[in-house]
Design an enzyme around this catalytic site. Structure first.
Site, PDB file in Angstrom:
ATOM      1  CE1 TYR A  81      -4.192   1.796   0.396  1.00 39.39           C
ATOM      2  CE2 TYR A  81      -2.691   3.390   1.382  1.00 39.39           C
ATOM      3  CZ  TYR A  81      -3.921   3.094   0.819  1.00 39.39           C
ATOM      4  OH  TYR A  81      -4.862   4.071   0.678  1.00 39.39           O
ATOM      5  CG  PHE A 133      -7.547  17.284 -24.448  1.00 40.77           C
ATOM      6  CD1 PHE A 133      -7.572  16.716 -25.714  1.00 40.77           C
ATOM      7  CD2 PHE A 133      -7.861  16.484 -23.360  1.00 40.77           C
ATOM      8  CE1 PHE A 133      -7.908  15.385 -25.892  1.00 40.77           C
ATOM      9  CE2 PHE A 133      -8.190  15.146 -23.541  1.00 40.77           C
ATOM     10  CZ  PHE A 133      -8.213  14.584 -24.803  1.00 40.77           C
ATOM     11  CB  THR A 134     -12.428  16.780 -24.158  1.00 43.79           C
ATOM     12  OG1 THR A 134     -11.464  15.730 -24.043  1.00 43.79           O
ATOM     13  CG2 THR A 134     -12.792  16.958 -25.627  1.00 43.79           C
ATOM     14  CG  ASP A 224      -1.807  17.677 -21.795  1.00 42.43           C
ATOM     15  OD1 ASP A 224      -1.191  16.598 -21.727  1.00 42.43           O
ATOM     16  OD2 ASP A 224      -3.032  17.741 -21.994  1.00 42.43           O
ATOM     17  CE  LYS A 267      -4.335   9.938 -24.725  1.00 40.17           C
ATOM     18  NZ  LYS A 267      -4.805  10.833 -23.717  1.00 40.17           N
ATOM     19  NE  ARG A 391     -10.903  14.415 -29.780  1.00 35.55           N
ATOM     20  CZ  ARG A 391     -11.508  14.126 -28.612  1.00 35.55           C
ATOM     21  NH1 ARG A 391     -12.729  14.527 -28.376  1.00 35.55           N
ATOM     22  NH2 ARG A 391     -10.892  13.436 -27.689  1.00 35.55           N
ATOM     23  CG  PHE A 458     -16.738  13.486 -26.912  1.00 37.16           C
ATOM     24  CD1 PHE A 458     -16.542  14.604 -26.122  1.00 37.16           C
ATOM     25  CD2 PHE A 458     -15.837  12.435 -26.809  1.00 37.16           C
ATOM     26  CE1 PHE A 458     -15.459  14.670 -25.238  1.00 37.16           C
ATOM     27  CE2 PHE A 458     -14.759  12.491 -25.946  1.00 37.16           C
ATOM     28  CZ  PHE A 458     -14.578  13.614 -25.143  1.00 37.16           C
TER      29      PHE A 458
HETATM   30  C1  LIG Z   1      -5.812  11.774 -23.280  1.00 34.61           C
HETATM   31  C2  LIG Z   1      -5.455  13.145 -22.979  1.00 34.61           C
HETATM   32  C3  LIG Z   1      -5.697  13.715 -21.723  1.00 34.61           C
HETATM   33  C4  LIG Z   1      -6.464  13.001 -20.637  1.00 34.61           C
HETATM   34  O1  LIG Z   1      -5.836  11.850 -20.226  1.00 34.61           O
HETATM   35  P1  LIG Z   1      -6.603  10.530 -19.750  1.00 34.61           P
HETATM   36  O2  LIG Z   1      -5.505   9.584 -19.448  1.00 34.61           O
HETATM   37  O3  LIG Z   1      -7.484  10.086 -20.883  1.00 34.61           O
HETATM   38  O4  LIG Z   1      -7.404  10.888 -18.549  1.00 34.61           O
HETATM   39  C5  LIG Z   1      -5.258  15.013 -21.507  1.00 34.61           C
HETATM   40  N1  LIG Z   1      -4.640  15.724 -22.464  1.00 34.61           N
HETATM   41  C6  LIG Z   1      -4.419  15.213 -23.681  1.00 34.61           C
HETATM   42  C7  LIG Z   1      -3.728  16.037 -24.704  1.00 34.61           C
HETATM   43  C8  LIG Z   1      -4.814  13.923 -23.993  1.00 34.61           C
HETATM   44  O5  LIG Z   1      -4.616  13.441 -25.219  1.00 34.61           O
END
Ligand SMILES: *Cc1c(COP(=O)(O)O)cnc(C)c1O
Length: 467
Positions: A81, A133-134, A224, A267, A391, A458
């Protein structure tokens, strides 16, 4: 150019730097089955089942293939933990490659965004960024902030071939700072390889200018970092003075010009789940560790299993290699160049993680409030079982003040390529399927919304065809 500079068109410099040790069998479906599946999914590819999909280009998030070393790393999971060995390993790797002083793991990128937004944004603040970004913007809004787009104009033009469409327009940023005062700007949100613009990089010279501006006005730069390693590749390929630097060196140079980051490790970092928040400010870091216990978990696991942190540490090591990036970006470019040669309207320059089809030009007879990109996603699925995503107007959502669709300039269908998963033959099938839909584009009608959830519509909205 040195010998490691790839991926070049029409050559094999991007051939995969790995061989395949295990395969996952795909299921073929009939057109009738797909028509039924997309109807049942409310014409939203996010609501279709993976078993009904042939080639899955829905997203490059968490869909990559791990290496044998990453899988071996899972066996080294220390599932304590507190104080897991894998946490310390991950911390060391992030410090080595990204360079930030402090790191907090989170369950994925939005976990880090939530913590950072809550800690840095006060109600009434403005958060500038190189395109929204969303999830990032939603967390900024939930914390009481207002997002302000300060990306260069070229980013909103799908026809522009400007090589650094991810750049910040410093004049736009300055206008905001002059209008509201630097005190109302808690940080600038800087994304690498801007997803919503088509996977477009910022340049190092732009980041240097931004850095000088932000130092002068005492505004932190929060990166980011989701696709920053891929951004580093483009800097190396396109920017004067970087051809002989390694991706690793460029990544470090980027991070050194920023104050911290949020990261979706799903990613760049080649894992199926995970993320982190990192920064150099000890005070901020301590607060984030404390808030993490509310939303993520104890600060040495942050919602992840020990084995996930081990796989991430190894994934970062692999992601910063030239061979990986050459193959990654080369494969995406291969697909994009084939589509382009066939006359399909795509966003250029071709980005790192996806091909974006310009749905406004593909379906000029479909009004933007009849969701051309959403329509195209459904049609491509019906055509061949290829799953992609919208998108455009659906992703952009409604203006919180007017309640109207935002009708963004970019109305795109995204074909995101998972890392290390599909072959060149799969890319050929994708090309042929898109061309087949293009041939019958004049018969295609748009969609109307029949169910609309409140947040990030979406993902879960349902549609029906306009007859
Ligand atoms: C995917 C993504 C996020 C959010 O990350 P999650 O792991 O899906 O929560 C934030 N910023 C960008 C540019 C992304 O592509």
């Amino acid at each position: 150019m040195n010998s490691m500079s790839g991926p070049q068109s029409g050559s094999r410099t991007w051939a995969e730097p790995y061989k395949i040790k295990m395969v996952e069998l795909l299921r073929m479906t009939t057109r009738e089955e797909r028509e039924q599946a997309i109807r049942e999914a409310g014409y939203n590819t996010f609501l279709t089942r993976s078993r009904d999909v042939y080639i899955d280009l829905l997203t490059d998030s968490g869909t990559g293939a791990m290496s044998d070393r990453q899988w071996a790393g899972l066996m080294l999971g220390d599932e304590a933990y507190a104080g897991s060995e894998n946490f310390y390993h991950l911390e060391a790797v992030i410090k080595e490659y990204y360079g930030y002083e402090y790191m907090l793991p989170t369950h994925q990128g939005r976990g880090a965004e939530n913590l950072m937004s809550q800690l840095l944004i006060k109600p009434g603040d403005y958060v500038p960024g190189n395109m929204y970004f969303t999830t990032t913007r939603l967390h900024q809004e939930l914390a009481g902030g207002t997002f302000v787009d300060v990306i260069v104009d070229q980013a909103h033009d799908p026809e522009s071939s400007f090589p650094f469409k991810g750049n910040v327009d410093i004049a736009k940023l300055n206008r905001l700072v002059q209008d509201v005062g630097a005190k109302r700007v808690p940080y600038i949100s800087l994304e690498g390889n801007v997803n919503m613009a088509g996977g477009q990089p910022f340049s190092m010279s732009n980041l240097n200018d931004l850095h000088s501006y932000c130092r002068k006005h005492d505004i932190p730069i929060m990166l980011d970092a989701t696709r920053t390693i891929e951004n580093a590749w483009f800097i190396r390929e396109r920017e004067d003075g970087y051809a002989d630097k390694s991706v690793r060196e460029i990544l470090r140079e980027i991070c050194d010009l920023t104050d911290g980051c949020t990261m979706s490790a799903k990613k760049d970092a080649l894992v199926n789940i995970g993320g982190f928040f990192a920064c150099n400010d000890e005070e901020l870091f301590k607060k984030s560790q404390n808030l993490a216990v509310v939303y993520e978990g104890l600060h040495t696991y942050g919602g992840l299993a020990g084995r996930d942190m081990e796989a991430m540490a190894q994934g970062i090591r692999e992601a910063v290699t030239e061979e990986h990036q050459a193959a990654r970006i080369g494969q995406v470019r291969y697909l994009g160049e084939k589509l382009d040669a066939a006359g399909i309207p795509i966003v250029k320059p071709i980005g790192s993680h996806a091909i974006y089809i310009n749905a406004k030009r593909f379906l000029p007879h479909v009004d933007q409030d009849e969701y051309p990109a959403q329509t195209l996603a459904a049609e491509l699925y019906i055509e061949s079982g290829i799953r992609t995503m919208e998108r455009g107007n659906v992703s952009a959502g409604r203006d919180p003040k007017t309640g109207k669709n935002r009708r963004p300039q970019l109305e795109l269908l995204r074909l995101a390529i998972p890392r290390r998963v599909y072959t060149q033959a799969h890319m050929d099938v994708v090309t042929e399927s898109v061309i087949d839909v293009y041939k019958r584009r004049n018969e295609i009608r748009g969609l109307r919304i029949v169910y609309e959830p409140e947040y990030l519509r979406f993902f879960q909205a349902r549609f029906e065809p306009i007859s």
